[in-house]
Design a protein around this motif. Structure first.
Motif, PDB file in Angstrom:
ATOM      1  N   LYS A 126       0.828  -1.213   0.000  1.00 27.17           N
ATOM      2  CA  LYS A 126       0.000   0.000   0.000  1.00 27.17           C
ATOM      3  C   LYS A 126       0.864   1.267   0.000  1.00 27.17           C
ATOM      4  CE  LYS A 126      -4.110  -2.050   0.610  1.00 27.17           C
ATOM      5  NZ  LYS A 126      -3.800  -3.360   1.153  1.00 27.17           N
ATOM      6  N   ARG A 127       0.157   2.412  -0.148  1.00 29.61           N
ATOM      7  CA  ARG A 127       0.798   3.733  -0.089  1.00 29.61           C
ATOM      8  C   ARG A 127       0.296   4.455   1.154  1.00 29.61           C
ATOM      9  NH1 ARG A 127      -0.539   7.459  -3.889  1.00 29.61           N
ATOM     10  NH2 ARG A 127       1.582   8.297  -4.036  1.00 29.61           N
ATOM     11  N   ALA A 128       1.226   5.039   1.921  1.00 31.64           N
ATOM     12  CA  ALA A 128       0.850   5.735   3.149  1.00 31.64           C
ATOM     13  C   ALA A 128       1.495   7.116   3.184  1.00 31.64           C
ATOM     14  CB  ALA A 128       1.278   4.933   4.374  1.00 31.64           C
ATOM     15  N   LEU A 129       0.770   8.054   3.792  1.00 32.45           N
ATOM     16  CA  LEU A 129       1.272   9.419   4.005  1.00 32.45           C
ATOM     17  C   LEU A 129       1.339   9.676   5.499  1.00 32.45           C
ATOM     18  CD1 LEU A 129       1.954  12.358   3.069  1.00 32.45           C
ATOM     19  CD2 LEU A 129      -0.526  12.800   3.146  1.00 32.45           C
ATOM     20  N   VAL A 130       2.509  10.094   5.986  1.00 32.58           N
ATOM     21  CA  VAL A 130       2.675  10.432   7.390  1.00 32.58           C
ATOM     22  C   VAL A 130       3.006  11.917   7.484  1.00 32.58           C
ATOM     23  CG1 VAL A 130       3.960  10.008   9.516  1.00 32.58           C
ATOM     24  CG2 VAL A 130       3.468   8.104   7.960  1.00 32.58           C
ATOM     25  N   VAL A 131       2.076  12.683   8.050  1.00 31.88           N
ATOM     26  CA  VAL A 131       2.257  14.125   8.215  1.00 31.88           C
ATOM     27  C   VAL A 131       2.735  14.381   9.644  1.00 31.88           C
ATOM     28  CG1 VAL A 131       1.121  16.382   8.204  1.00 31.88           C
ATOM     29  CG2 VAL A 131       0.523  14.665   6.486  1.00 31.88           C
ATOM     30  N   GLY A 132       3.923  14.936   9.757  1.00 25.11           N
ATOM     31  CA  GLY A 132       4.598  15.076  11.044  1.00 25.11           C
ATOM     32  C   GLY A 132       5.675  14.023  11.141  1.00 25.11           C
ATOM     33  N   ASN A 133       6.926  14.421  11.011  1.00 26.06           N
ATOM     34  CA  ASN A 133       8.037  13.465  10.943  1.00 26.06           C
ATOM     35  C   ASN A 133       9.027  13.636  12.077  1.00 26.06           C
ATOM     36  OD1 ASN A 133       8.139  13.949   7.342  1.00 26.06           O
ATOM     37  ND2 ASN A 133       6.784  12.643   8.542  1.00 26.06           N
ATOM     38  N   GLU A 151       5.112   2.295  -0.795  1.00 22.80           N
ATOM     39  CA  GLU A 151       5.497   3.697  -0.954  1.00 22.80           C
ATOM     40  C   GLU A 151       5.055   4.494   0.270  1.00 22.80           C
ATOM     41  OE1 GLU A 151       3.965   7.324  -3.774  1.00 22.80           O
ATOM     42  OE2 GLU A 151       4.539   5.459  -4.792  1.00 22.80           O
ATOM     43  N   ILE A 152       5.878   5.458   0.682  1.00 24.15           N
ATOM     44  CA  ILE A 152       5.507   6.300   1.810  1.00 24.15           C
ATOM     45  C   ILE A 152       5.795   7.762   1.480  1.00 24.15           C
ATOM     46  CG2 ILE A 152       7.752   6.030   2.985  1.00 24.15           C
ATOM     47  CD1 ILE A 152       6.061   6.062   5.647  1.00 24.15           C
ATOM     48  N   GLY A 153       4.819   8.626   1.793  1.00 24.53           N
ATOM     49  CA  GLY A 153       4.989  10.058   1.658  1.00 24.53           C
ATOM     50  C   GLY A 153       5.284  10.657   3.023  1.00 24.53           C
ATOM     51  N   LEU A 154       6.235  11.561   3.084  1.00 26.65           N
ATOM     52  CA  LEU A 154       6.656  12.182   4.338  1.00 26.65           C
ATOM     53  C   LEU A 154       6.516  13.693   4.229  1.00 26.65           C
ATOM     54  CD1 LEU A 154       9.976  10.163   4.858  1.00 26.65           C
ATOM     55  CD2 LEU A 154       7.736   9.642   5.851  1.00 26.65           C
ATOM     56  N   TYR A 155       5.847  14.288   5.233  1.00 31.25           N
ATOM     57  CA  TYR A 155       5.742  15.746   5.250  1.00 31.25           C
ATOM     58  C   TYR A 155       5.921  16.264   6.666  1.00 31.25           C
ATOM     59  CZ  TYR A 155       4.134  20.501   5.115  1.00 31.25           C
ATOM     60  OH  TYR A 155       4.082  21.861   5.252  1.00 31.25           O
ATOM     61  N   ASP A 156       6.698  17.312   6.775  1.00 30.97           N
ATOM     62  CA  ASP A 156       6.867  18.022   8.036  1.00 30.97           C
ATOM     63  C   ASP A 156       7.204  19.473   7.699  1.00 30.97           C
ATOM     64  OD1 ASP A 156       7.520  17.095  11.168  1.00 30.97           O
ATOM     65  OD2 ASP A 156       8.448  18.997  10.580  1.00 30.97           O
ATOM     66  N   ASP A 189      -3.519   5.175   0.437  1.00 32.37           N
ATOM     67  CA  ASP A 189      -4.420   4.202   1.060  1.00 32.37           C
ATOM     68  C   ASP A 189      -4.558   4.432   2.560  1.00 32.37           C
ATOM     69  OD1 ASP A 189      -4.641   2.447  -1.382  1.00 32.37           O
ATOM     70  OD2 ASP A 189      -2.481   2.299  -1.024  1.00 32.37           O
ATOM     71  N   LEU A 190      -3.512   4.997   3.171  1.00 24.49           N
ATOM     72  CA  LEU A 190      -3.450   5.239   4.613  1.00 24.49           C
ATOM     73  C   LEU A 190      -2.834   6.616   4.835  1.00 24.49           C
ATOM     74  CD1 LEU A 190      -3.330   4.375   7.682  1.00 24.49           C
ATOM     75  CD2 LEU A 190      -1.131   3.312   7.154  1.00 24.49           C
ATOM     76  N   VAL A 191      -3.491   7.443   5.659  1.00 28.29           N
ATOM     77  CA  VAL A 191      -2.916   8.747   6.003  1.00 28.29           C
ATOM     78  C   VAL A 191      -2.900   8.878   7.518  1.00 28.29           C
ATOM     79  CG1 VAL A 191      -3.631   9.839   3.851  1.00 28.29           C
ATOM     80  CG2 VAL A 191      -5.125   9.984   5.837  1.00 28.29           C
ATOM     81  N   VAL A 192      -1.851   9.526   8.022  1.00 32.68           N
ATOM     82  CA  VAL A 192      -1.639   9.613   9.466  1.00 32.68           C
ATOM     83  C   VAL A 192      -1.357  11.053   9.868  1.00 32.68           C
ATOM     84  CG1 VAL A 192      -0.331   8.730  11.438  1.00 32.68           C
ATOM     85  CG2 VAL A 192      -0.562   7.323   9.375  1.00 32.68           C
ATOM     86  N   ASN A 193      -2.092  11.548  10.868  1.00 35.38           N
ATOM     87  CA  ASN A 193      -1.718  12.801  11.505  1.00 35.38           C
ATOM     88  C   ASN A 193      -0.803  12.477  12.674  1.00 35.38           C
ATOM     89  OD1 ASN A 193      -1.518  15.434  12.514  1.00 35.38           O
ATOM     90  ND2 ASN A 193      -3.250  15.094  13.892  1.00 35.38           N
ATOM     91  N   ALA A 194       0.482  12.758  12.496  1.00 35.76           N
ATOM     92  CA  ALA A 194       1.458  12.536  13.562  1.00 35.76           C
ATOM     93  C   ALA A 194       2.001  13.870  14.063  1.00 35.76           C
ATOM     94  CB  ALA A 194       2.586  11.641  13.059  1.00 35.76           C
ATOM     95  N   THR A 195       1.149  14.904  13.995  1.00 39.03           N
ATOM     96  CA  THR A 195       1.492  16.229  14.502  1.00 39.03           C
ATOM     97  C   THR A 195       0.672  16.508  15.756  1.00 39.03           C
ATOM     98  OG1 THR A 195      -0.227  17.581  13.448  1.00 39.03           O
ATOM     99  CG2 THR A 195       1.647  16.919  12.077  1.00 39.03           C
ATOM    100  N   PRO A 196       0.990  17.582  16.491  1.00 38.37           N
ATOM    101  CA  PRO A 196       0.155  17.951  17.640  1.00 38.37           C
ATOM    102  C   PRO A 196      -1.144  18.646  17.256  1.00 38.37           C
ATOM    103  CG  PRO A 196       2.422  18.760  17.880  1.00 38.37           C
ATOM    104  CD  PRO A 196       2.245  18.348  16.455  1.00 38.37           C
TER     105      PRO A 196
END
Length: 277
Positions: A126-133, A151-156, A189-196
């Motif tokens: 799958k493809r995942a996006l993690v916002v907050g690194n 695949e993984i997308g990274l944003y911070d 396919d998967l998105v994550v809020n890893a920010t405050p």
């Protein structure tokens, strides 16, 4: 009751108002007649490096749970890191060993990934996006990639954090494609809020909810409330979700083993938890 024989586990972070762990660990200790207690300790970032080594001079401390904003800094203050902590670039658990040395480990990512898997979502291919690194997003990304992401997308907002994480992932998991610099959730396919974002009233959403497809799995790390505005927006779109506290319940069994207190299940922890429903 806390006595002179009670073993202490420090819960380090700042601010402490949103801490939930003591409301789970301490009832579990009571149920199993374990003379130990998790104690919240608010330490400001500018004072953390000075405070940290002094904490472990105490004769009745076993270790520490570490939360925002100290997880990355902690990696520089321990004597040894486990492999997953090295990849994550963050440590959320510290064990004082018998020889006086400090071992840092990382369970955020495992907790998040185990929760996703328990809900029936297989990340393989799958493809995942993690916002907050930072200290929480990095281990989540590491564990998801280890579980087989294609695949993984990274944003911070701090692009250097994303680039550093991408470098560590590419080194240890070269088979997974990494994309850095965009928080557009379209196509994932998967998105994550890893920010405050979501801890305070009026916070903006961590990403554009209109760009999230109804079939996307949406995960959250904020635990101030069960359904954050971000998760509510995802539910309104028909998405499957994972609340912030799920990551906590899934990782606590690993923590207990790390500290030498045995193990348990997420179900037992929820049964004893004093966190308001």
């Amino acid at each position: 009751m806390i006595s002179g024989k009670t073993t202490l586990i420090a819960h380090l972070g700042y601010p402490t108002f949103a801490f939930k762990a003591p409301l789970i660990y301490n009832p579990w200790f009571d149920k199993h007649d374990i003379d130990a207690v998790v104690v919240p300790m608010g330490v400001k970032p500018e004072e953390y490096r000075e405070f940290f080594p002094l904490l472990f001079k105490m004769s009745n401390i076993r270790g520490a749970l570490v939360t925002m904003p100290h997880k990355v800094t902690t990696t520089e203050l321990v004597d040894e890191l486990t492999p997953i902590a090295k990849v994550a670039g963050a440590s959320n658990a510290v064990l004082l060993r018998e020889d006086g040395s400090l071992l840092g480990d990382q369970f955020d990512g495992a907790g998040f990934a185990r929760g996703v898997a328990r809900k029936g979502f297989d990340v393989t291919g799958k493809r995942a996006l993690v916002v907050g690194n930072g200290g929480v997003g990095s281990p989540i990304a590491a564990s998801l990639v280890a579980d087989g992401l294609a695949e993984i997308g990274l944003y911070d907002p701090n692009i250097a954090a994303s680039e550093a994480l991408a470098g560590r992932l590419n080194e240890h998991y070269p088979q997974t494609k990494t994309i850095v610099g965009s928080k557009d959730p379209d196509g994932y396919d998967l998105v994550v809020n890893a920010t405050p974002l979501g801890m305070n009233d009026g916070d903006p959403l961590p990403m554009d909810i209109d760009r999230i497809a109804p079939g996307t799995f949406v995960g959250e790390v904020v635990m101030k409330q069960t359904i954050t505005p971000f998760l509510q927006a995802a539910l309104d779109k028909g998405c499957q979700i994972q609340v912030g506290s799920d990551m906590l319940y899934e990782q606590i069994p690993a923590y207990l083993e790390f500290f030498g207190f045995g193990s348990t299940t997420p179900e037992e922890l929820r049964a004893v938890s004093l966190i308001p429903a």
